[in-house]
Design a protein around this motif. Structure first.
Motif, short mmCIF file in Angstrom:
data_model
loop_
_atom_site.label_atom_id
_atom_site.label_comp_id
_atom_site.label_asym_id
_atom_site.label_seq_id
_atom_site.Cartn_x
_atom_site.Cartn_y
_atom_site.Cartn_z
N LEU A 146 170.13 0.81 36.59
CA LEU A 146 170.17 2.25 36.36
C LEU A 146 168.76 2.80 36.14
CD1 LEU A 146 173.27 2.57 33.98
CD2 LEU A 146 173.12 3.31 36.35
N LYS A 147 167.96 2.07 35.40
CA LYS A 147 166.58 2.51 35.18
C LYS A 147 165.78 2.48 36.49
CE LYS A 147 162.56 1.81 32.27
NZ LYS A 147 161.98 1.14 31.09
N ALA A 148 166.04 1.47 37.31
CA ALA A 148 165.35 1.42 38.61
C ALA A 148 165.67 2.65 39.44
CB ALA A 148 165.72 0.15 39.35
N GLY A 149 166.92 3.12 39.34
CA GLY A 149 167.28 4.32 40.08
C GLY A 149 166.52 5.53 39.58
N ARG A 150 166.39 5.68 38.27
CA ARG A 150 165.64 6.82 37.74
C ARG A 150 164.16 6.71 38.12
NH1 ARG A 150 169.04 5.56 33.34
NH2 ARG A 150 167.35 4.54 32.19
N LEU A 151 163.63 5.49 38.12
CA LEU A 151 162.24 5.32 38.53
C LEU A 151 162.04 5.65 40.01
CD1 LEU A 151 161.23 2.10 36.59
CD2 LEU A 151 160.33 4.40 36.27
N ALA A 152 163.08 5.42 40.81
CA ALA A 152 162.97 5.80 42.22
C ALA A 152 162.74 7.30 42.37
CB ALA A 152 164.23 5.37 42.97
N ILE A 153 163.36 8.09 41.50
CA ILE A 153 163.12 9.53 41.54
C ILE A 153 161.66 9.82 41.24
CG2 ILE A 153 163.62 11.70 40.36
CD1 ILE A 153 165.85 11.07 42.09
N TRP A 174 174.57 1.01 41.47
CA TRP A 174 174.06 1.45 40.17
C TRP A 174 172.81 2.30 40.32
CZ3 TRP A 174 175.31 -4.07 38.46
CH2 TRP A 174 176.46 -4.09 37.68
N ALA A 175 171.85 1.78 41.07
CA ALA A 175 170.58 2.49 41.21
C ALA A 175 170.76 3.81 41.95
CB ALA A 175 169.57 1.61 41.95
N LEU A 176 171.54 3.78 43.01
CA LEU A 176 171.72 5.00 43.79
C LEU A 176 172.49 6.06 43.00
CD1 LEU A 176 171.26 6.31 46.53
CD2 LEU A 176 173.45 5.40 47.27
N GLY A 215 174.96 11.17 47.20
CA GLY A 215 174.23 9.92 47.38
C GLY A 215 175.07 8.87 48.09
N LEU A 216 176.36 8.79 47.75
CA LEU A 216 177.22 7.81 48.41
C LEU A 216 177.36 8.12 49.89
CD1 LEU A 216 179.99 7.33 45.69
CD2 LEU A 216 178.12 5.78 46.29
N GLN A 217 177.42 9.41 50.22
CA GLN A 217 177.48 9.76 51.64
C GLN A 217 176.21 9.36 52.37
OE1 GLN A 217 178.67 13.76 52.65
NE2 GLN A 217 180.13 13.82 50.97
N ASN A 218 175.08 9.60 51.75
CA ASN A 218 173.81 9.19 52.37
C ASN A 218 173.76 7.69 52.55
OD1 ASN A 218 172.06 11.46 52.94
ND2 ASN A 218 172.20 11.90 50.77
N CYS A 219 174.29 6.95 51.56
CA CYS A 219 174.30 5.49 51.67
C CYS A 219 175.17 5.04 52.83
CB CYS A 219 174.80 4.89 50.36
SG CYS A 219 174.74 3.12 50.33
N ALA A 220 176.34 5.68 52.98
CA ALA A 220 177.21 5.31 54.09
C ALA A 220 176.54 5.58 55.42
CB ALA A 220 178.53 6.09 53.98
#
Lengths: 348, 558
Positions: free
Chosen positions: A198-205, A126-128, A87-92
Motif C-alpha cells: 500500500l505504501k509503494a502505491g502511494r509512493l508511486a503517486i 494493493w499498490a494500484l 485504476g482497475l479498468q486501466n489495469c485490465a
C-alpha cells in the motif's frame, strides 16, 4: 450478498449515464446560470458525490475506517472508491494480452478473496488500489468537489488563482492511507506485506508528479513565476506500477527491500487451471502492429481469427477557417479469440 | 447469439462508468475566455494540454497578453495568442488544434522588437519550439492572408467575406508611410525579409565587409604611395592618385556593419513605433552620410578614370608633354569633382536616397528602378564607353610609335613596360565595372517588377502578388565588383621604386631623396621624347651627343 456489487455498479452506472446526458445538454447552452462571469466552464460536482456512501461502503466490515469516514467525509470515500474502479479498468487494459489481466480482482474496499493471499498479483492490486484512491481524491480535490479539501479550507479562491491546487496531492495521499490501512492488533506476515505494498502505491503517486509553472507579468513575461505539483494521468501511474509488478520480489524475513518495490509471499497459481480462458481476446493485429501471444494465453486450447474492416478518418488537414477536411480510410483488423466453452458467468 | 448479447450488455456500462471522465478526458467546450470570444471558431479543447493549466487560471493568464494583443504588431497576433490558450476543437473529433510553427515564427519576427523595447523576452507559452509543423494538424492562415493580405480591424468570421474584401492599404508586411495619402509608398518594414532571406543578407554582408576592407586597404596604400612621392607621378598617372582616394572613401560605408547596427544606419522610424527602410527621407544622418560617401566618391572615381583615359589620350595620342597636361589640370579637377557634385545634388533634390534591404546601406537605386537607371547605370555607362574610346585611341597611337621606333632600331622595352602597366590598369578597372553594370541591369529589371507589387502597391487596383524572389548571388556580384576596382591601383605602385620611396620616407625623409631623383630623369626622358634625326646623317648625331647643351634643342624643336 453476491448480487450486492452488481447492484451498486448498476446504480452508479445509471447515475453516471444520466449525469453525462445532463452535462452534454448543459454544455450546449452558451452561458450557464450561476457560473461566475468570465470563468471557464467547469464540470459541476457529480450527483454521486452529493448523496453519501452506498450501503456496501457504509456497512463495510473489512475496513472499519471506511465506515467512520463515510459518516464524516462521504465525498472523499466515494472519490477514492471511484478512483479504485478507474485504476482497475486501466489495469485490465494494460494487461489485456497477458494471462492474468486484473479482470476479476475486485475493489479493495469490498475485501476481495485475492487480497487474502500473498500472490504477486495481490501486490499489484494493493499498490494500484492505494495509488488509484489517492489519485481519485486528488483529482476530485482539484475539481473542487470535496469540501474538506485543503485548498478551500485555507485560502479559498485565492489558492486557485495563484498557486493552483498543490495540496490536493497530499490530501489524496493522506486519505488513501487512512482509508485503506487496516487497523488492529493482528500482526501477521501477510499484514506486513500488505502495508508495504500500500505504501509503494502511494509512493508511486509521488514519484510520478508533474511540475506545472505559470508566468505572470506584462504580456506573459516571466517577471514572476508560480509552480506547483500535480498528479500524472492514471494511465501513467498504472504503467509505472505494472513495471514494478513485473519486477516484484519474493519476501522472506531476512530480505532487504526498497519502499518502492512490490513484494509477495507465495508463487502465483496457474491461471490456466484457475478459470476458463474461452472467449478471451488473445491477440490483435492491423496492417502495422501486432499484439498478443495466443499460444501462451489460450493455454493450448487453440484460437480463431476474426477479420474486421473499420472505416476511420485519416490525413486530416486544416482549412482556413475553420474546418477539418479528412479522408475516409479503410483499416483492416484481425482479432484472435481463444477457443473453448464460454464461462457461465457471462450469461445473465 | 445470447453470448454476444451478454457481452455487449456487460461492456457498455464499463465505458460510461467513471465520474472522472469529464475532468480528465478531453472534449470540446464553448470558448469562455472573454478575449477570445470573437474568434472564427467557437469551441476549444478542454483540458488545455499545451499549457498544462487547470481551467481556473486560463482566464487570468490570458489577461497578461492583453497589452501585446492591443499593439497589433502582426495582423494575426490576436488569433495566434487565442490559439494557444483556447485551441480549436473540431466537433466530432475532439482534439486541440493550435497554430503552426510558421505562424509563430512570423508573429515573433514582427512582435519581438516591441517586447524588447520593454526589456521582456519572448513569453514561454508562446515558445515556437512547441508548435507543430505540417503534416501534423495545425492552423495556418492562407498565403493571401499572411503575405499579400491586408490588416483587417478584426478577424473575419466568414471566409467568403474575407476573400472578397477590397484592398484598402499596404500589405501586412509593408509599412504605409502615409495612410491618408492614396499614392504614398508602402515601405519595406525594418529588418523584414521581403525580397531576400536572412541567409542572403548575412552572406552578402560578410562578403562585402571582407572585400571593402581589402579594397580600402589597397586604395589607401596606393594613395599614400602617391602622396609621399608626388614628383615621381605626373599626368596621366596622377589621375590614379585621386582615383585611389575616391575608391578608399567610397569603400568606407561597407565597413559600418562592424560597429553600427542595420536599423540604426538604414531605417526611419514612424510615430506609431514602426520603422521602415529609408526611402526618400533625410531623417537618418547615418543613412545620409552613407549615401554621400558612397555615391559622391564612386561617381568621382568613375570620372577620375575618365580623366585618366583622356589625359592618356592627350599624352599618347596627341603627343602632349606632361607639363602641358599639368597646365590644364585645373580643368581636369573641375570636371571630375564638379560633375560628381552636380550628380549628388540632383539626387538629393529629387529625394532619391534609399536603403538597400540586402546590405542595409543607403545609396541610390536600391528601391527605385528609375533612379537606378538615370543616376547609376547611365552615368557609369557613359564614363566607361567614352573612357574606353580614349584608351583605345591612346593605345593605337602608342603602338604606331612603338613600331616606328623599332624600325629605327631604338630600344622600346621601357615603352612596352609602360604600355603593359597601363593595359593591366585599364583592364582591372573596366572589367569589374562592366560586370557591375550587367548586374545593375539585372537589378533594374527585378526592381521594375517588384516596385509595382510592393512600394507602389496602393496604386494597383488588384491584389499585389509578388514575383519570384531575385537572385541574391547576382546582387552580391554587383557589390563585390564595385569593391574590386581598388586593386587596379596596385599596377602603379608595385615596383622597386615604391620600396625605395617608403624606405626614404620612413628612415631619412628629405636627406637621400635628392640623389635618387637625379639618375632617374635622364633615363626615362629619352624614351618619352625620342630624337627624330635621320639615320643618313650620323655625324650630326655624334656631334649632339658630345655637347649636353645641344641635346635639349632638338626636343624643343619637336
Amino acid at each position: 450478498m453476491r448480487a450486492a456489487p452488481f447492484d451498486f455498479f448498476f446504480q452508479s452506472t445509471a447515475l453516471s449515464t444520466f449525469f453525462i446526458l445532463c452535462s452534454l445538454a448543459t454544455n450546449e447552452i452558451p452561458t450557464i446560470s450561476g457560473a461566475p462571469a468570465g470563468k471557464i466552464v467547469q464540470p459541476p460536482k457529480p450527483n454521486i458525490l452529493k448523496q453519501g456512501c452506498p450501503s456496501d461502503l457504509l456497512h463495510s466490515r473489512a475496513l472499519r475506517s471506511i465506515q467512520l469516514a463515510c459518516r464524516t467525509h462521504p465525498a472523499t470515500v466515494i472519490s477514492a472508491f471511484e478512483g479504485v474502479q478507474e485504476g482497475l479498468q486501466n489495469c485490465a487494459n494494460r494487461l489485456r494480452f497477458q494471462q492474468w489481466d486484473c479482470s476479476e480482482a475486485g475493489n479493495i474496499m469490498h475485501d476481495p478473496p485475492l487480497l487474502r493471499q500473498g500472490f504477486r498479483e495481490s501486490s499489484l492490486i494493493w499498490a494500484l488500489s492505494s495509488a488509484s484512491a489517492a489519485w481519485g481524491v486528488a483529482t476530485a480535490c482539484a475539481q473542487g468537489w470535496i469540501d474538506d479539501c485543503a485548498c478551500n479550507n485555507q485560502m479559498g479562491q485565492n489558492e486557485y488563482e495563484f498557486g493552483g491546487c498543490t495540496h490536493g496531492v497530499q490530501h489524496g495521499i493522506t486519505a488513501s492511507r487512512k482509508l485503506l490501512t487496516k487497523v488492529g492488533a493482528v500482526n501477521t506476515l501477510l499484514r506486513k506485506v500488505e502495508k508495504h505494498n500500500l505504501k509503494a502505491g502511494r509512493l508511486a503517486i509521488k514519484k510520478t508528479l508533474i511540475s506545472s509553472c505559470k508566468c505572470h507579468g506584462v504580456s506573459g513575461s516571466c517577471q514572476q513565476k508560480t509552480c506547483w505539483k500535480r498528479t500524472a494521468t492514471l494511465e501513467h501511474i498504472t504503467d509505472y506500477l505494472v513495471e514494478k509488478y513485473a519486477r516484484a520480489k519474493l519476501y522472506t524475513d531476512d530480505s532487504v527491500v526498497k519502499t518502492t518495490d512490490l513484494i509477495y509471499l507465495e508463487a502465483s497459481p496457474d491461471v490456466c487451471k484457475a478459470k476458463s480462458v474461452a472467449g478471451r481476446v488473445c491477440a490483435w493485429r492491423n496492417e502495422t502492429h501486432t499484439q498478443g501471444d495466443c499460444d501462451r494465453l489460450c493455454c493450448g486450447n487453440g484460437f480463431s481469427i476474426r477479420h474486421e474492416v473499420v472505416r476511420v478518418k485519416c490525413d486530416c488537414e486544416f482549412v482556413w477557417c475553420c474546418n477539418l477536411v479528412c479522408k475516409d480510410c479503410i483499416q483492416h483488423r484481425w482479432i484472435s479469440t481463444c477457443n473453448g466453452t464460454p464461462p457461465k458467468s457471462l450469461i445473465f | 447469439m445470447m453470448h454476444s448479447l451478454g457481452i455487449i450488455l456487460l461492456f457498455i456500462p464499463l465505458a460510461t462508468g467513471s465520474i472522472f471522465d469529464q475532468a480528465v478526458k478531453g472534449k470540446c467546450i464553448p470558448i469562455d475566455i472573454e478575449l477570445c470570444k470573437d474568434l472564427p471558431y467557437n469551441y476549444t479543447y478542454f483540458p488545455n494540454t499545451i499549457l498544462h493549466n487547470d481551467q481556473h487560471t486560463l482566464q487570468t493568464h490570458t489577461e497578461h497578453f492583453k497589452p501585446l494583443m492591443k499593439t497589433k504588431c502582426h495582423p494575426h497576433i490576436h488569433f495566434f495568442i487565442c490559439s494557444v490558450f483556447a485551441p480549436m476543437c473540431p466537433i466530432g473529433m475532439p482534439q486541440a488544434v493550435t497554430s503552426c510553427k510558421s505562424v509563430c515564427e512570423q508573429v515573433k519576427a514582427d512582435c519581438f522588437s516591441i517586447l524588447e523595447e520593454f526589456g521582456i523576452g519572448w513569453p514561454e507559452p508562446l515558445n515556437c519550439a512547441q508548435f507543430p509543423d505540417p503534416p501534423e494538424l495545425c492552423m495556418k492562415p492562407t498565403e493571401d492572408e499572411i503575405t499579400g493580405g491586408f490588416s483587417a480591424p478584426r478577424l473575419p468570421t466568414k471566409g467568403s467575406s474575407s476573400s472578397s474584401s477590397k484592398p484598402t492599404g499596404c500589405p501586412s508586411d509593408l509599412v504605409d508611410v502615409d495612410p491618408h495619402d492614396p499614392k504614398s509608398h508602402c515601405a519595406f518594414a525594418c529588418q523584414s525579409n521581403v525580397m531576400f532571406s536572412t541567409d542572403n543578407k548575412r552572406m552578402v554582408r560578410s562578403w562585402s565587409i571582407w572585400f571593402a576592407a581589402a579594397n580600402a586597404g589597397v586604395a589607401l596604400f596606393s594613395f599614400l604611395t602617391f602622396a609621399i612621392d608626388r614628383k615621381r607621378f605626373r599626368f596621366p598617372e596622377r589621375c590614379v592618385f585621386y582615383l585611389s582616394l575616391c575608391i578608399f572613401i567610397s569603400s568606407l560605408p561597407y565597413l559600418t556593419p562592424l560597429f553600427i547596427d542595420a536599423p540604426i544606419r538604414s531605417c526611419h522610424a514612424l510615430g506609431n513605433g514602426r520603422s521602415y527602410l529609408s526611402i526618400g527621407t533625410f531623417d537618418n544622418s547615418y543613412c545620409l552620410a552613407s549615401f554621400l560617401l558612397n555615391y559622391f566618391f564612386s561617381t568621382a572615381a568613375a570620372l577620375w578614370w575618365l580623366m585618366f583615359s583622356f589625359t592618356l589620350y592627350l599624352s599618347g595620342g596627341r603627343k602632349w608633354v606632361p607639363e602641358g597636361i599639368e597646365a590644364c589640370s585645373s580643368y581636369v579637377h573641375f570636371v571630375a569633382w564638379g560633375l560628381s557634385s552636380l550628380a549628388t545634388i540632383i539626387v538629393l533634390i529629387f529625394n532619391k536616397v534609399d536603403a538597400s534591404e540586402l546590405t542595409a546601406l543607403c545609396s541610390v537605386g536600391n528601391l527605385n528602378s528609375i533612379a537606378l537607371l538615370w543616376f547609376v547605370i547611365v552615368p557609369r555607362t557613359i564614363c566607361i564607353v567614352i573612357g574606353t574610346c580614349f584608351i583605345v585611341g591612346g593605345f593605337a597611337s602608342m603602338c604606331r610609335e612603338r613600331i616606328s621606333f623599332r624600325t629605327r632600331g631604338t630600344d622600346t622595352s621601357k615603352l612596352e613596360k609602360l604600355m603593359v602597366k597601363m593595359g593591366f590598369f585599364c583592364a582591372l578597372f573596366i572589367l569589374p565595372n562592366v560586370i557591375e553594370l550587367v548586374c545593375q541591369c539585372y537589378k533594374f529589371m527585378i526592381l521594375t517588377q517588384w516596385t509595382r507589387m510592393t512600394i507602389d502597391c496602393k496604386q494597383q487596383s488588384g491584389a499585389c502578388h509578388r514575383p519570384t524572389p531575385p537572385q541574391a548571388e547576382i546582387y552580391m556580384t554587383a557589390v563585390i565588383s564595385s569593391l574590386a576596382t581598388g586593386f587596379s591601383c596596385l599596377m602603379w605602385v608595385l615596383s622597386a621604386k615604391t620600396v625605395h620611396a617608403w624606405k626614404n620616407f620612413i628612415f631619412c625623409g628629405m636627406c637621400s631623396s635628392a640623389p635618387v631623383k637625379n639618375p632617374i630623369e635622364p633615363s626615362t626622358r629619352p624614351l618619352l621624347e625620342p630624337p627624330t634625326a635621320p639615320p643618313p646623317q650620323p655625324p650630326v648625331y655624334m656631334q649632339m651627343a658630345t655637347n649636353p647643351q645641344n641635346s635639349w634643342r632638338p626636343s624643343k624643336v619637336v
